[in-house]
Design an enzyme around this catalytic site. Structure first.
Site, mmCIF file in Angstrom:
data_model
loop_
_atom_site.group_PDB
_atom_site.id
_atom_site.type_symbol
_atom_site.label_atom_id
_atom_site.label_comp_id
_atom_site.label_asym_id
_atom_site.label_seq_id
_atom_site.Cartn_x
_atom_site.Cartn_y
_atom_site.Cartn_z
ATOM 1 N N ARG A 52 -17.019 -45.609 -18.746
ATOM 2 C CA ARG A 52 -15.827 -45.009 -19.348
ATOM 3 C C ARG A 52 -14.645 -45.030 -18.377
ATOM 4 N NH1 ARG A 52 -15.831 -39.809 -19.544
ATOM 5 N NH2 ARG A 52 -18.007 -39.616 -20.133
ATOM 6 N N TYR A 103 5.332 -48.472 -38.083
ATOM 7 C CA TYR A 103 3.974 -48.629 -38.581
ATOM 8 C C TYR A 103 3.520 -47.306 -39.209
ATOM 9 C CZ TYR A 103 -0.950 -49.530 -38.871
ATOM 10 O OH TYR A 103 -2.231 -49.676 -39.340
ATOM 11 N N ASP A 174 7.108 -49.829 -29.436
ATOM 12 C CA ASP A 174 6.006 -50.577 -30.043
ATOM 13 C C ASP A 174 6.453 -52.028 -30.138
ATOM 14 O OD1 ASP A 174 4.162 -51.814 -31.754
ATOM 15 O OD2 ASP A 174 3.816 -49.989 -32.914
ATOM 16 N N LYS A 199 -3.088 -57.651 -33.383
ATOM 17 C CA LYS A 199 -2.190 -58.554 -34.109
ATOM 18 C C LYS A 199 -1.967 -59.864 -33.342
ATOM 19 C CE LYS A 199 -2.176 -55.030 -36.837
ATOM 20 N NZ LYS A 199 -1.181 -53.971 -36.797
HETATM 21 C C1 PLP Z 1 -1.197 -52.562 -36.791
HETATM 22 C C2 PLP Z 1 -0.124 -51.855 -36.055
HETATM 23 C C3 PLP Z 1 -0.413 -50.696 -35.312
HETATM 24 C C4 PLP Z 1 -1.786 -50.061 -35.293
HETATM 25 O O1 PLP Z 1 -2.714 -50.848 -34.602
HETATM 26 P P1 PLP Z 1 -4.297 -50.869 -34.919
HETATM 27 O O2 PLP Z 1 -4.792 -51.872 -33.926
HETATM 28 O O3 PLP Z 1 -4.460 -51.288 -36.353
HETATM 29 O O4 PLP Z 1 -4.820 -49.501 -34.687
HETATM 30 C C5 PLP Z 1 0.635 -50.113 -34.598
HETATM 31 N N1 PLP Z 1 1.882 -50.624 -34.631
HETATM 32 C C6 PLP Z 1 2.188 -51.731 -35.335
HETATM 33 C C7 PLP Z 1 3.590 -52.250 -35.329
HETATM 34 C C8 PLP Z 1 1.199 -52.387 -36.075
HETATM 35 O O5 PLP Z 1 1.514 -53.479 -36.792
#
Ligand code: PLP
Length: 375
Positions: A52, A103, A174, A199
């Site tokens: 961890r 998001y 983000d 992504k």
């Molecule tokens: C998909 C997404 C998230 C969340 O990520 P996960 O890996 O699905 O938990 C956060 N911000 C954006 C812009 C996203 O497209």
């Protein structure tokens, strides 16, 4: 784990970092790739001690993404686990100024924390710099997305990060849509960069992972010790897959962006489309800003389909090559009507379909969209 340093002391181009960073030391018979280290515990007396607290496969990924973004990286089990970790930096009773369009899971976490009395939220149009500046006064954290998901607005990153700094608020960007290949928020003044590695970075729709990159050591230390405590960690296999994805992210993002730009131009002239949202279009409201802070416009765009939600749903059902699916950033092109999700905010139009453009041949992609729109 120590890793090989390939730079001759000079700063390497991002396209080289994606390939060269996070590799094992070059000793005879060493593997070229960081192995998948499956370990819950380590022989006592070293730096890691327990699974961890550290993992060599994480370290290889963290070194690579850290170099790409220009900060210190921490991996998490998902993008939303990274969001949760980040929001813990807000003191009890604190204030978060946040992009109104972002998001839905990030906004969902904020709404739940507000409901529980943990913090309060001020939603703001992130492309309205004046409004962001006033929302930052008295705030503890500014939540930035740019381009926003799925409205595709572009924030003036240097201006909004400066506004947060002047107000004494932590700025978090983000950067999932742009990736560090197109935009480096820390260079524009952001304190923290968040990724849904799921992504574009991982890029093959087969892994869930998240990451934070910290510009400041005190944030890194707080988050790292908290991560040990909470344990929202990615498995070594997921991390290895994500690093394998990162090796080609520059090529994939380049191709996705080129395809998206071409499709955005063609869709704008299509009679079944009311509006195309893509900062790469010269008449898009975010075009000038994106041009100033991004090296290309990315592989995501949104269209508003003539005929409302029903026509938009029909469009998403009629494609044969494009996959009707949520998520984005994979090699394959996907699309979905965002308001099919009850959590999506009502200011996103009912007929908005988000397109994540993959790396296929653009003429094949166009033919499929055309038949789906004329069906
Ligand atoms: C998909 C997404 C998230 C969340 O990520 P996960 O890996 O699905 O938990 C956060 N911000 C954006 C812009 C996203 O497209």
């Amino acid at each position: 784990m120590s890793t090989h340093s390939p730079s001759h002391g000079r700063e390497l181009a991002p396209e080289t970092i994606t390939v060269a960073a996070g590799r094992p030391p070059r000793t005879a018979d060493a593997p070229l790739n960081a192995p998948i280290t499956l370990a819950s515990t380590y022989v006592a007396g070293g730096e890691m001690e327990y699974g961890r607290y550290g993992n060599p496969t994480w370290q290889a990924f963290e070194e690579t993404l850290g170099q790409l973004e220009g900060g210190s990286c921490l991996v998490y089990a998902s993008g939303l686990a990274a969001v949760a970790a980040c929001l813990e930096l807000v003191p009890d009773g604190g204030v978060v100024a946040a992009s109104r369009h972002a998001y839905l899971g990030s906004l969902g976490q904020l709404a739940e924390l507000e409901k529980a009395g943990r913090l309060s939220v001020r939603l703001v149009d992130i492309d309205d710099t004046k409004a962001v500046r006033s929302a930052c006064v008295g705030a503890d954290l500014l939540w930035i997305e740019s381009p926003t998901n799925p409205a595709m607005e572009v924030a003036d990153l240097p201006a909004v990060c400066a506004a947060a700094r002047e107000a004494g608020a932590i700025s978090v960007c983000d950067n999932t849509f742009a990736t560090p290949l197109l935009q480096r928020p820390i260079d524009h003044g952001a304190d923290l960069v968040l990724h849904s590695v799921t992504k574009f970075l991982a890029g093959h729709s087969d892994v869930l992972m998240g990451a934070l990159v910290c510009a400041r050591d005190d944030h890194y230390e707080r988050l790292e010790s908290r991560r040990r405590m909470i344990g929202a960690l990615p498995g070594p296999f997921e991390t290895w897959l994500a690093l394998r994805g990162v090796r080609t992210v520059h090529l994939r993002v380049q191709r996705s962006s080129a395809n998206a730009a071409e499709l955005a131009r063609r869709l704008r002239d299509h009679p079944a489309i009311e509006r195309v949202r893509y900062p790469g279009l010269a008449d898009d409201p975010g075009h000038a800003r994106a041009g100033a802070q991004m090296s290309d416009y990315g592989g995501v765009l949104a269209v508003e389909v003539r005929g409302g939600a029903e026509a938009a749903d029909a469009f998403t059902r009629r494609t044969a090559l494009w996959v009707h699916a949520t998520s984005l950033g994979g090699v394959e092109s996907t699309l979905e009507r965002r308001r099919r999700w009850p959590g999506e905010i009502a200011s996103i139009p009912e007929n908005l379909v988000r397109l994540s453009v993959g790396i296929e041949d653009v003429e094949d992609l166009w033919r499929d969209l055309e038949q789906a729109l004329s069906g």
